[in-house]
Scaffold this motif. Structure first.
Motif, short mmCIF file in Angstrom:
data_model
loop_
_atom_site.label_atom_id
_atom_site.label_comp_id
_atom_site.label_asym_id
_atom_site.label_seq_id
_atom_site.Cartn_x
_atom_site.Cartn_y
_atom_site.Cartn_z
N UNK A 202 19.46 57.10 -43.93
CA UNK A 202 18.33 56.34 -44.46
C UNK A 202 17.90 56.96 -45.80
N UNK A 203 18.14 56.27 -46.90
CA UNK A 203 17.83 56.80 -48.23
C UNK A 203 16.34 57.03 -48.43
N UNK A 204 15.52 56.19 -47.82
CA UNK A 204 14.06 56.34 -47.96
C UNK A 204 13.60 57.69 -47.40
N UNK A 205 14.19 58.08 -46.27
CA UNK A 205 13.84 59.36 -45.64
C UNK A 205 14.30 60.52 -46.51
N UNK A 206 15.52 60.43 -47.02
CA UNK A 206 16.11 61.52 -47.81
C UNK A 206 15.42 61.65 -49.16
N UNK A 207 15.20 60.53 -49.84
CA UNK A 207 14.61 60.57 -51.17
C UNK A 207 13.14 60.95 -51.15
N UNK A 208 12.45 60.66 -50.04
CA UNK A 208 11.03 61.00 -49.96
C UNK A 208 10.79 62.50 -50.03
N UNK A 209 11.76 63.27 -49.54
CA UNK A 209 11.65 64.73 -49.57
C UNK A 209 12.47 65.36 -50.68
N UNK A 210 13.49 64.63 -51.11
CA UNK A 210 14.47 65.22 -52.02
C UNK A 210 15.68 65.64 -51.20
N UNK B 133 4.15 69.56 -41.46
CA UNK B 133 3.23 69.05 -42.50
C UNK B 133 4.01 68.64 -43.75
N UNK B 134 5.06 69.39 -44.06
CA UNK B 134 5.91 69.04 -45.20
C UNK B 134 6.64 67.73 -44.93
N UNK B 135 7.15 67.56 -43.69
CA UNK B 135 7.83 66.31 -43.33
C UNK B 135 6.88 65.12 -43.42
N UNK C 216 12.22 62.03 -38.37
CA UNK C 216 12.91 62.37 -39.62
C UNK C 216 14.42 62.53 -39.41
N UNK C 217 14.79 63.23 -38.35
CA UNK C 217 16.20 63.56 -38.10
C UNK C 217 17.03 62.31 -37.83
N UNK C 218 16.45 61.36 -37.12
CA UNK C 218 17.14 60.09 -36.86
C UNK C 218 17.47 59.38 -38.17
N UNK C 219 16.47 59.32 -39.06
CA UNK C 219 16.68 58.69 -40.36
C UNK C 219 17.71 59.42 -41.19
N UNK C 220 17.66 60.74 -41.17
CA UNK C 220 18.60 61.54 -41.96
C UNK C 220 20.03 61.35 -41.48
N UNK C 221 20.24 61.42 -40.18
CA UNK C 221 21.60 61.27 -39.63
C UNK C 221 22.15 59.86 -39.84
N UNK C 222 21.23 58.89 -39.89
CA UNK C 222 21.64 57.50 -40.11
C UNK C 222 21.84 57.17 -41.58
N UNK D 298 15.47 67.84 -47.77
CA UNK D 298 15.79 67.13 -46.53
C UNK D 298 16.90 67.85 -45.76
N UNK D 299 17.92 68.29 -46.51
CA UNK D 299 19.02 69.02 -45.87
C UNK D 299 18.51 70.32 -45.25
N UNK D 300 17.60 70.97 -45.98
CA UNK D 300 17.02 72.22 -45.49
C UNK D 300 16.24 71.99 -44.19
#
Length: 414
Positions: free
Chosen positions: A142-150, A23-25, A134-140, A154-156
């Motif tokens: 993708x700034x939009x994925x990372x910035x959307x959560x902080x 739900x957080x993602x 989410x994980x695909x975007x993070x590993x690639x 995102x790392x957590x």
């Protein structure tokens, strides 16, 4: 498949931590405490039904209930001498939900395994798709994925790769041994769960799943040589293991991400697996587990009988009162609670094992060892809700299946 069934509520309780993370993602604001809500609902059902079930409990159910209750009492007792002030209370309260997960299948009436597994499978697959997106975007990157959560959040969230892998390993082993399922449904479930298992990148769950299936193949081959009959499940296992080895070989020589960015997940999994061989000490993750084990054993030698008290591992290790664990469930119990609770805990595992008949429930035995292997590598007393829930189901499985068979016989005789 109603969301209001007790099986559905029990499934939500077992998966509550993962579901909350999903739900957080999805960036749903005001995420409720699903563990608290589902635990309350399960408790209400339990109180309502326990009045009629207590008088008819089989000895094997009473036995394991008493063993886990005694273990929990030792944990509460250790609050009196623990070196932790806050983490100890948090851990003791959280373990109460682990106990609840174990009590529920043993004490309610007519627990329907099929409904429970259907709902659990659906929730795991939905959670897996959300996480892998989410994980695909993070590993690639993708700034939009990372910035959307902080960045920190995102790392957590990436740490969930292990949970998603572990959950899909459960599904692979469960559906692999479901002879009564329609072949298309059965093997589709196995294939989907296995693909997710590889994609999520959890080394332990993947290796343990392959190991259990590999041991099964060796056993069946040995039996086939004696009886001159080849078990029909041998071929699917050989295909799965061969496919895994082939993927590792190909990806270790070819970067699949260059072919398609979405294949970055497979690259990541293979890199992690190869790290066990190529990196010194098996990599940072494996090395930290060795360090934790050495620290734990050294401290246990100084206080092996009583331990240092519930929740004390974090404080004893870093002098910070925080939840931490040595990534080995039995070391954690011995470190914090001492010798007697460790023996009681081991007795619980033994009694569950003795109640499993592998000829009647192959998937029960496979999952028993799957859970056991995983808690030896990475788990804590507050992360075993799913394991204890399934262990309780293993105790009642014969009773549940007998009821289903009797019901089918009655319907056929009408």
């Amino acid at each position: 498949m109603s969301i209001f069934t007790k099986e559905a509520l029990f499934s939500i309780l077992l998966l509550s931590g993962t579901l909350k993370a999903m739900l957080i993602l999805l960036q749903i604001n005001g995420v409720p405490d699903l563990t608290l809500i589902s635990a309350f609902g399960v408790t209400v059902i339990l109180i309502n039904e326990i009045r009629t079930t207590l008088n008819h409990l089989e000895y094997k159910r009473v036995e394991v209930l008493l063993i886990l209750t005694l273990f929990y009492l030792f944990m509460i007792f250790s609050l009196g001498y623990t070196s932790s002030q806050s983490a100890s209370l948090t851990k003791t309260i959280n373990f109460g939900t682990m106990v609840l997960a174990f009590y529920f299948p043993l004490l309610v009436r007519d627990f329907k395994l099929k409904i429970f597994m259907n709902i659990t499978t659906l929730l795991i697959f939905i959670s897996s798709l959300i996480f892998l997106n989410f994980y695909t975007g993070y590993l690639s990157g993708d700034e939009a994925v990372i910035l959307s959560l902080g960045e920190d959040e995102a790392r957590h969230m990436t740490a969930l790769y292990l949970t998603i892998s572990w959950l899909n390993g459960i599904l692979v082993l469960y559906y692999f041994f479901q002879d009564n399922q329609l072949p298309f449904v059965r093997w589709s479930m196995v294939l989907i769960a296995f693909i997710i298992l590889i994609s999520a990148g959890g080394r332990g769950p993947l290796l343990f799943t392959v190991l259990i299936l590999g041991v099964y193949v060796l056993y069946q081959v040995s039996q086939s040589l004696i009886s001159f009959r080849l078990n029909r499940l041998i071929l699917p296992v050989i295909i799965m293991i061969s496919s895994t080895v082939m993927i590792i070989f190909l990806v270790s020589n070819i970067k699949l991400e260059k072919i398609d960015p979405s294949l970055r997940l497979v690259d990541n999994t293979v890199e992690r697996l190869m790290g066990l061989v190529n990196e010194k000490g098996g990599g940072a993750s494996a090395h930290s587990r060795i360090v934790n084990a050495k620290f734990s054993i050294d401290k246990i030698n100084h206080s092996s009988f009583w331990g240092y008290g519930v929740g004390s591992y974090g404080y004893e290790k870093s002098k910070i009162d925080e939840l931490d664990y040595p990534h080995n469930l039995f070391l954690e119990v011995w470190f914090e609670l001492g010798y007697l609770p460790l023996l009681i805990f081991l007795l619980l595992f033994y009694r569950v094992y003795k109640n499993i008949d592998p000829t009647q429930c192959s998937w029960c035995m496979a999952l028993y060892f799957y859970f056991l292997l995983n808690v030896l590598k990475s788990s804590s007393l507050i992360d075993i809700r799913m394991m204890l829930g399934f262990y309780a189901i293993f105790i009642i499985i014969e009773h549940v299946e007998e009821k289903v068979e009797n019901k089918q016989i009655k319907e056929n005789n009408r």
